[in-house]
Write a protein that holds these residues in place. Structure first.
Motif, PDB file in Angstrom:
ATOM      1  N   THR A  45       0.866  -1.172   0.000  1.00  0.00           N
ATOM      2  CA  THR A  45       0.000   0.000   0.000  1.00  0.00           C
ATOM      3  C   THR A  45       0.903   1.221   0.000  1.00  0.00           C
ATOM      4  N   ILE A  46       0.794   2.032  -1.044  1.00  0.00           N
ATOM      5  CA  ILE A  46       1.630   3.217  -1.174  1.00  0.00           C
ATOM      6  C   ILE A  46       0.813   4.444  -0.820  1.00  0.00           C
ATOM      7  N   VAL A  47       1.291   5.195   0.167  1.00  0.00           N
ATOM      8  CA  VAL A  47       0.684   6.462   0.530  1.00  0.00           C
ATOM      9  C   VAL A  47       1.586   7.562  -0.016  1.00  0.00           C
ATOM     10  N   SER A  48       1.097   8.276  -1.003  1.00  0.00           N
ATOM     11  CA  SER A  48       1.892   9.320  -1.638  1.00  0.00           C
ATOM     12  C   SER A  48       0.949  10.283  -2.332  1.00  0.00           C
ATOM     13  N   ASN A  49       1.405  11.502  -2.579  1.00  0.00           N
ATOM     14  CA  ASN A  49       0.547  12.457  -3.268  1.00  0.00           C
ATOM     15  C   ASN A  49       0.043  11.896  -4.586  1.00  0.00           C
ATOM     16  N   ASN A  50       0.894  11.162  -5.285  1.00  0.00           N
ATOM     17  CA  ASN A  50       0.504  10.509  -6.534  1.00  0.00           C
ATOM     18  C   ASN A  50       1.385   9.281  -6.730  1.00  0.00           C
ATOM     19  N   LEU A  51       1.160   8.563  -7.811  1.00  0.00           N
ATOM     20  CA  LEU A  51       1.962   7.364  -8.085  1.00  0.00           C
ATOM     21  C   LEU A  51       2.896   7.611  -9.260  1.00  0.00           C
ATOM     22  N   GLY A  52       3.714   8.649  -9.133  1.00  0.00           N
ATOM     23  CA  GLY A  52       4.729   8.946 -10.128  1.00  0.00           C
ATOM     24  C   GLY A  52       4.149   9.299 -11.481  1.00  0.00           C
ATOM     25  N   GLU A  53       4.921   9.027 -12.511  1.00  0.00           N
ATOM     26  CA  GLU A  53       4.501   9.209 -13.892  1.00  0.00           C
ATOM     27  C   GLU A  53       4.646   7.884 -14.618  1.00  0.00           C
ATOM     28  N   SER A  54       4.160   7.813 -15.828  1.00  0.00           N
ATOM     29  CA  SER A  54       4.197   6.555 -16.565  1.00  0.00           C
ATOM     30  C   SER A  54       5.627   6.050 -16.729  1.00  0.00           C
ATOM     31  N   GLY A  55       5.927   4.918 -16.067  1.00  0.00           N
ATOM     32  CA  GLY A  55       7.256   4.327 -16.167  1.00  0.00           C
ATOM     33  C   GLY A  55       8.334   5.057 -15.405  1.00  0.00           C
ATOM     34  N   LYS A  56       7.955   6.029 -14.568  1.00  0.00           N
ATOM     35  CA  LYS A  56       8.945   6.807 -13.815  1.00  0.00           C
ATOM     36  C   LYS A  56       8.560   6.845 -12.339  1.00  0.00           C
TER      37      LYS A  56
END
Length: 232
Positions: free
Chosen positions: A51-62
């Protein structure tokens, strides 16, 4: 300089604490202020169902987007998932659970988790779908929604410098979610550009005291105007 006991010679060593099913707090806003070296290290492990708590989940492939594409993330809790189109696709395929949290509420849930506050009321999201199935209460004629404090098993944060004790200073916008996440996890790993002797940091510049930090690694990946650079 004699390295501190918290310094880990390798990212792999620092990440040994991460287990299947853990709740991982990851600092940053997009790729800015994100612990890219630690995230890359997670892609080299066999951990899953995170479970990842973060503002977002990065960018595509990054960034965290790479971890997502490896199907290591089972659930995401954050505010701005549209920065990575792969998140929506994984969600529609039923491969990813998502909990959308207003950005200020996310920061406050983490702050509360770090301060030992189990829950608080906020007017944000009142009257919207985000408030469905949540307790609400009226104060002074205004409706407020009950939100739970949020903690993680491990926090991966990005700072600018650490001293030999593990005190941290940040560079500009890296002071987004990183400092508050450092208070809200059972184990905190800080990725930094530089480690200096104790006493070299201006005490007034220290944002995260060393008591919150369990491990420190040197950054091997940085974000520049030209993109992500691996400096090995």
């Amino acid at each position: 300089m004699q390295m501190m006991k918290k310094y880990k010679g390798s990212v792999a060593e620092a990440l040994k604490v991460v287990k299947d099913g853990d709740v991982i707090l990851v600092g940053g806003f997009g790729l800015i202020g994100s612990p890219l070296t630690l995230i890359e290290g997670l892609t080299q492990t066999d951990v899953k169902d995170l479970t990842i708590v973060s503002n977002n989940l990065g960018e595509s492939g990054k960034g965290l987007g790479k971890l997502l594409n490896q199907e290591k993330i089972g659930r995401g809790i954050g505010s701005y998932f549209t920065s990575n189109r792969d998140v929506g696709e994984a969600y529609k395929r039923g491969e990813l659970e998502l909990e959308l949290v207003p950005q200020g509420t996310l920061a406050e849930r983490l702050r509360a988790g770090g301060a030992g506050i189990p829950a608080f009321y906020t007017s944000t999201s009142s009257g919207t779908k985000l408030a469905e199935n949540k307790e609400s209460r009226s104060f002074d004629g205004r409706e407020y929604v009950l939100e739970r404090g949020l903690r993680g098993n491990v926090a991966l944060i990005r700072a600018y410098k650490a001293d030999a004790l593990g005190n941290l200073v940040y560079y500009k916008t890296a002071r987004n979610f990183n400092p508050v996440m450092a208070t809200a996890a059972d184990y905190v790993i800080a990725e930094v550009d530089e480690i200096v002797e104790a006493g070299e940091l201006d005490p007034e510049s220290i944002v995260t005291p060393h008591l919150y930090v369990d491990a420190v690694v040197k950054a091997g990946i940085v974000l520049t105007k030209e993109g992500i650079v691996d400096r090995g």
